[in-house]
Design an enzyme around this catalytic site. Structure first.
Site, short mmCIF file in Angstrom:
data_model
loop_
_atom_site.label_atom_id
_atom_site.label_comp_id
_atom_site.label_asym_id
_atom_site.label_seq_id
_atom_site.Cartn_x
_atom_site.Cartn_y
_atom_site.Cartn_z
CG HIS A 137 -11.09 -10.56 38.75
ND1 HIS A 137 -12.20 -11.76 38.29
CD2 HIS A 137 -10.31 -11.14 37.83
CE1 HIS A 137 -11.97 -11.81 36.80
NE2 HIS A 137 -10.99 -11.04 36.98
CD GLU A 142 -13.74 -13.78 40.56
OE1 GLU A 142 -13.50 -12.46 40.43
OE2 GLU A 142 -14.56 -15.29 39.44
C1 GLP Z 1 -9.24 -13.16 33.21
C2 GLP Z 1 -8.19 -12.57 34.46
C3 GLP Z 1 -7.37 -11.39 34.74
C4 GLP Z 1 -7.61 -10.60 33.61
C5 GLP Z 1 -9.19 -10.32 33.57
C6 GLP Z 1 -9.93 -9.56 32.41
O1 GLP Z 1 -10.02 -14.14 33.57
N1 GLP Z 1 -8.06 -13.80 35.07
O2 GLP Z 1 -5.84 -12.03 34.93
O3 GLP Z 1 -6.88 -9.69 34.20
O4 GLP Z 1 -9.82 -11.69 33.34
O5 GLP Z 1 -9.54 -9.98 31.31
P1 GLP Z 1 -9.66 -9.79 30.09
O6 GLP Z 1 -8.24 -8.50 29.72
O7 GLP Z 1 -10.21 -10.86 28.77
O8 GLP Z 1 -11.21 -8.68 30.22
#
Ligand code: GLP
Length: 254
Positions: A137, A142
């Site tokens: 995503h 999603e």
């Molecule tokens: C989150 C955000 C995204 C982000 C992704 C990865 O829930 N909505 O924008 O890029 O999931 O998160 P993380 O960097 O904590 O792995």
């Protein structure tokens, strides 16, 4: 095919990404940044705060975040609004009126999505920051059989909810819905930087870079954008065919 930069660790990737943002700020009078949240972005925000303390001003910058959880107020510690405040906004000089996030507790979510699209239509993003979910995503777009172009309310998938549960350690319910910008505004950005660090992102990175362009891996659509750079550490690049050579190139350049 996106450009790939592979760094030995996330800190050097963050330094590179911050330097790209600095260049945009020097080049444009009123730079507009599309911002992301998640643990991946934290070293980048730390580096930007460091640069601010060394004299870099954000006073002319406008920021527009990708997403926010439905039902959470800006005060709620698990909200992306609170994350931005904690990790970036309170440490720099972006004028409060120039920082934008979707309002997760808006009484009329459909109207809130329209408001956000109107904002995006009057602010061309100079640079969009992205992370990537382990399911591919981007923002909270999603995997699905079809993807929305506009800002919309999305039902989060179980694996996303599970992963995000660490942001809600007090036992409060992890939100099951979010407001996210759609692909149109991500694609309208002049430049996109996608950051991914750690081995658990390696599969999603490889699928999105080398796999077929498909809605079941939203990040794969980035193959269609003319100016995308993936900023990776060695672990996140681990499943790319060329990872070793790319890392050697980067180490030679530093
Ligand atoms: C989150 C955000 C995204 C982000 C992704 C990865 O829930 N909505 O924008 O890029 O999931 O998160 P993380 O960097 O904590 O792995």
């Amino acid at each position: 095919m996106p450009a790939l930069r592979v760094f030995p660790d996330e800190q050097s990737g963050a330094v590179y990404a911050a330097a790209v943002m600095d260049r945009v700020m020097q080049a444009r009078r009123s730079p507009v940044f599309g911002l992301a949240t998640g643990s991946t972005q934290i070293p980048l925000y730390r580096q930007l705060v460091r640069m601010h303390r060394q004299g870099l001003s954000f006073a002319t910058v406008t920021t527009i975040n990708l997403d926010e959880y439905v039902g959470l107020s800006t005060q709620s510690p698990g909200s992306f609004s609170a994350y931005m405040e904690r990790n970036f906004f309170r440490h720099v000089d972006i004028p409060p009126g120039a920082r934008h996030l979707p309002q997760g507790d808006a009484p009329d979510l459909a109207a809130e999505c329209l408001r956000y699209d109107a904002l995006l239509s009057t602010h061309r993003l100079d640079l969009q920051l992205l992370g990537i979910g382990i399911n591919g995503h981007i923002g909270f777009n999603e995997p699905s059989t079809s993807l929305s172009l506009k800002t919309h309310v999305v039902a989060l998938q179980d694996e996303t909810i599970l992963r995000n549960s660490s942001d809600f350690p007090d036992g409060s319910n992890v939100p099951r819905q979010a407001i996210t910008v759609g692909l149109q505004s991500i694609f309208a950005a002049r430049t996109i930087l996608l950051l991914a660090f750690g081995r658990d992102k390696a599969e999603a990175v490889a699928e999105s870079v080398c796999g077929q362009v498909r809605t079941s891996c939203p990040a794969s659509l980035l193959q269609l954008h003319p100016r995308v750079t993936y900023v990776l550490d060695a672990a996140a690049a681990g499943r790319l065919p060329d990872a070793g050579r790319l890392l050697a190139l980067e180490e030679a350049a530093w």
